[in-house]
Design a protein around this motif. Structure first.
Motif, mmCIF file in Angstrom:
data_model
loop_
_atom_site.group_PDB
_atom_site.id
_atom_site.type_symbol
_atom_site.label_atom_id
_atom_site.label_comp_id
_atom_site.label_asym_id
_atom_site.label_seq_id
_atom_site.Cartn_x
_atom_site.Cartn_y
_atom_site.Cartn_z
ATOM 1 N N ASN A 10 0.812 -1.220 0.000
ATOM 2 C CA ASN A 10 0.000 0.000 0.000
ATOM 3 C C ASN A 10 0.845 1.271 0.000
ATOM 4 O O ASN A 10 0.300 2.372 0.071
ATOM 5 C CB ASN A 10 -0.906 0.026 1.237
ATOM 6 C CG ASN A 10 -1.980 -1.022 1.188
ATOM 7 O OD1 ASN A 10 -2.516 -1.325 0.134
ATOM 8 N ND2 ASN A 10 -2.293 -1.594 2.333
ATOM 9 N N SER A 11 2.156 1.145 -0.074
ATOM 10 C CA SER A 11 3.042 2.282 0.141
ATOM 11 C C SER A 11 2.761 3.475 -0.780
ATOM 12 O O SER A 11 2.961 4.619 -0.371
ATOM 13 C CB SER A 11 4.502 1.852 0.015
ATOM 14 O OG SER A 11 4.765 1.355 -1.281
ATOM 15 N N ARG A 12 2.291 3.244 -1.972
ATOM 16 C CA ARG A 12 2.031 4.370 -2.878
ATOM 17 C C ARG A 12 0.883 5.251 -2.388
ATOM 18 O O ARG A 12 0.705 6.370 -2.851
ATOM 19 C CB ARG A 12 1.770 3.870 -4.298
ATOM 20 C CG ARG A 12 0.446 3.140 -4.460
ATOM 21 C CD ARG A 12 0.260 2.580 -5.830
ATOM 22 N NE ARG A 12 -0.096 3.626 -6.765
ATOM 23 C CZ ARG A 12 -0.599 3.414 -7.950
ATOM 24 N NH1 ARG A 12 -0.776 2.189 -8.377
ATOM 25 N NH2 ARG A 12 -0.905 4.401 -8.741
ATOM 26 N N HIS A 13 0.103 4.753 -1.422
ATOM 27 C CA HIS A 13 -1.051 5.506 -0.915
ATOM 28 C C HIS A 13 -0.799 6.140 0.448
ATOM 29 O O HIS A 13 -1.703 6.720 1.034
ATOM 30 C CB HIS A 13 -2.275 4.589 -0.836
ATOM 31 C CG HIS A 13 -2.658 4.013 -2.153
ATOM 32 N ND1 HIS A 13 -3.176 4.759 -3.177
ATOM 33 C CD2 HIS A 13 -2.564 2.756 -2.641
ATOM 34 C CE1 HIS A 13 -3.398 3.992 -4.227
ATOM 35 N NE2 HIS A 13 -3.029 2.765 -3.915
ATOM 36 N N PHE A 14 0.416 6.021 0.963
ATOM 37 C CA PHE A 14 0.740 6.641 2.242
ATOM 38 C C PHE A 14 0.977 8.130 2.018
ATOM 39 O O PHE A 14 2.040 8.550 1.568
ATOM 40 C CB PHE A 14 1.985 6.013 2.873
ATOM 41 C CG PHE A 14 1.843 4.560 3.227
ATOM 42 C CD1 PHE A 14 0.605 3.964 3.417
ATOM 43 C CD2 PHE A 14 2.965 3.768 3.380
ATOM 44 C CE1 PHE A 14 0.485 2.622 3.750
ATOM 45 C CE2 PHE A 14 2.861 2.431 3.722
ATOM 46 C CZ PHE A 14 1.618 1.855 3.901
ATOM 47 N N ILE A 15 -0.038 8.918 2.320
ATOM 48 C CA ILE A 15 0.055 10.369 2.178
ATOM 49 C C ILE A 15 -0.395 11.002 3.487
ATOM 50 O O ILE A 15 -0.902 10.322 4.375
ATOM 51 C CB ILE A 15 -0.781 10.891 0.988
ATOM 52 C CG1 ILE A 15 -2.256 10.519 1.153
ATOM 53 C CG2 ILE A 15 -0.248 10.352 -0.331
ATOM 54 C CD1 ILE A 15 -3.171 11.119 0.116
ATOM 55 N N ASP A 16 -0.239 12.310 3.605
ATOM 56 C CA ASP A 16 -0.528 13.005 4.862
ATOM 57 C C ASP A 16 -1.948 12.791 5.383
ATOM 58 O O ASP A 16 -2.145 12.671 6.574
ATOM 59 C CB ASP A 16 -0.263 14.505 4.720
ATOM 60 C CG ASP A 16 1.223 14.817 4.649
ATOM 61 O OD1 ASP A 16 2.029 13.981 5.098
ATOM 62 O OD2 ASP A 16 1.574 15.888 4.140
ATOM 63 N N LYS A 17 -2.924 12.754 4.523
ATOM 64 C CA LYS A 17 -4.318 12.635 4.963
ATOM 65 C C LYS A 17 -4.683 11.228 5.444
ATOM 66 O O LYS A 17 -5.727 11.028 6.034
ATOM 67 C CB LYS A 17 -5.267 12.989 3.815
ATOM 68 C CG LYS A 17 -5.225 14.433 3.376
ATOM 69 C CD LYS A 17 -6.225 14.625 2.247
ATOM 70 C CE LYS A 17 -6.238 16.018 1.713
ATOM 71 N NZ LYS A 17 -7.190 16.173 0.612
ATOM 72 N N VAL A 18 -3.833 10.255 5.195
ATOM 73 C CA VAL A 18 -4.130 8.849 5.494
ATOM 74 C C VAL A 18 -3.465 8.439 6.802
ATOM 75 O O VAL A 18 -2.295 8.728 7.031
ATOM 76 C CB VAL A 18 -3.635 7.944 4.347
ATOM 77 C CG1 VAL A 18 -3.821 6.482 4.687
ATOM 78 C CG2 VAL A 18 -4.362 8.288 3.058
ATOM 79 N N LYS A 19 -4.224 7.763 7.641
ATOM 80 C CA LYS A 19 -3.683 7.222 8.888
ATOM 81 C C LYS A 19 -3.342 5.758 8.637
ATOM 82 O O LYS A 19 -4.223 4.969 8.316
ATOM 83 C CB LYS A 19 -4.700 7.341 10.010
ATOM 84 C CG LYS A 19 -5.049 8.770 10.341
ATOM 85 C CD LYS A 19 -6.099 8.835 11.418
ATOM 86 C CE LYS A 19 -6.466 10.295 11.676
ATOM 87 N NZ LYS A 19 -7.482 10.433 12.693
ATOM 88 N N THR A 20 -2.075 5.438 8.743
ATOM 89 C CA THR A 20 -1.690 4.041 8.544
ATOM 90 C C THR A 20 -2.031 3.249 9.797
ATOM 91 O O THR A 20 -1.947 3.745 10.919
ATOM 92 C CB THR A 20 -0.190 3.910 8.219
ATOM 93 O OG1 THR A 20 0.567 4.490 9.261
ATOM 94 C CG2 THR A 20 0.126 4.557 6.885
ATOM 95 N N LEU A 21 -2.438 2.021 9.591
ATOM 96 C CA LEU A 21 -2.877 1.156 10.674
ATOM 97 C C LEU A 21 -1.873 0.024 10.841
ATOM 98 O O LEU A 21 -1.548 -0.680 9.888
ATOM 99 C CB LEU A 21 -4.261 0.587 10.350
ATOM 100 C CG LEU A 21 -4.886 -0.284 11.411
ATOM 101 C CD1 LEU A 21 -5.204 0.538 12.651
ATOM 102 C CD2 LEU A 21 -6.139 -0.924 10.880
#
Length: 128
Positions: free
Chosen positions: A107-118
């Motif tokens: 999922n690394s391409r979707h790790f952006i500021d607005k996203v909270k990684t779980l």
């Protein structure tokens, strides 16, 4: 994925579940794995349809629109590039939804500021 999560629901859990159907509610036969959750009063089954016995693309789209408009927090476990969920992911972000994404290299391409990684470190945050 939904069925697996519901089958693993623990009796001691305090979570309430809203289960949105893409077929008519009159035709629903409650599966055994849902019966204990329903008996505990923690399950609400919702359908915008009455007599639809089969799931159709149009009904899925209607159900998905209903969920999107009612839910403010979304959890994505995996987002296939250029897939359906990637579009939903983008719509969530564009509409100010709270977005969680499983912290995994796929999922690394979707790790952006607005996203909270779980991850295991912050799993409890999602259940609050």
């Amino acid at each position: 994925m939904e069925k697996r999560a519901l089958k693993n629901y623990r009796k001691e859990s305090q979570a309430s579940i809203i289960y949105f159907l893409a077929k008519g509610i009159e035709n629903l036969k409650i599966p055994l794995y849902l019966s204990s959750i329903m008996a505990s009063g923690r399950l609400l089954i919702v359908s915008p349809f009455l007599n639809k016995s089969r799931i159709e693309k149009r009904l899925v789209d209607t159900r998905d629109d209903l969920i999107f408009n009612l839910v403010n927090r979304f959890l994505f476990l995996y987002i296939k590039p250029d897939g359906y969920l990637e579009g939903l992911f983008t719509s969530c972000l564009d509409n100010g939804k709270e977005v969680y994404l499983l912290e995994h290299q796929a999922n690394s391409r979707h790790f952006i500021d607005k996203v909270k990684t779980l991850s295991l470190k912050n799993l409890r945050e999602l259940s609050i």
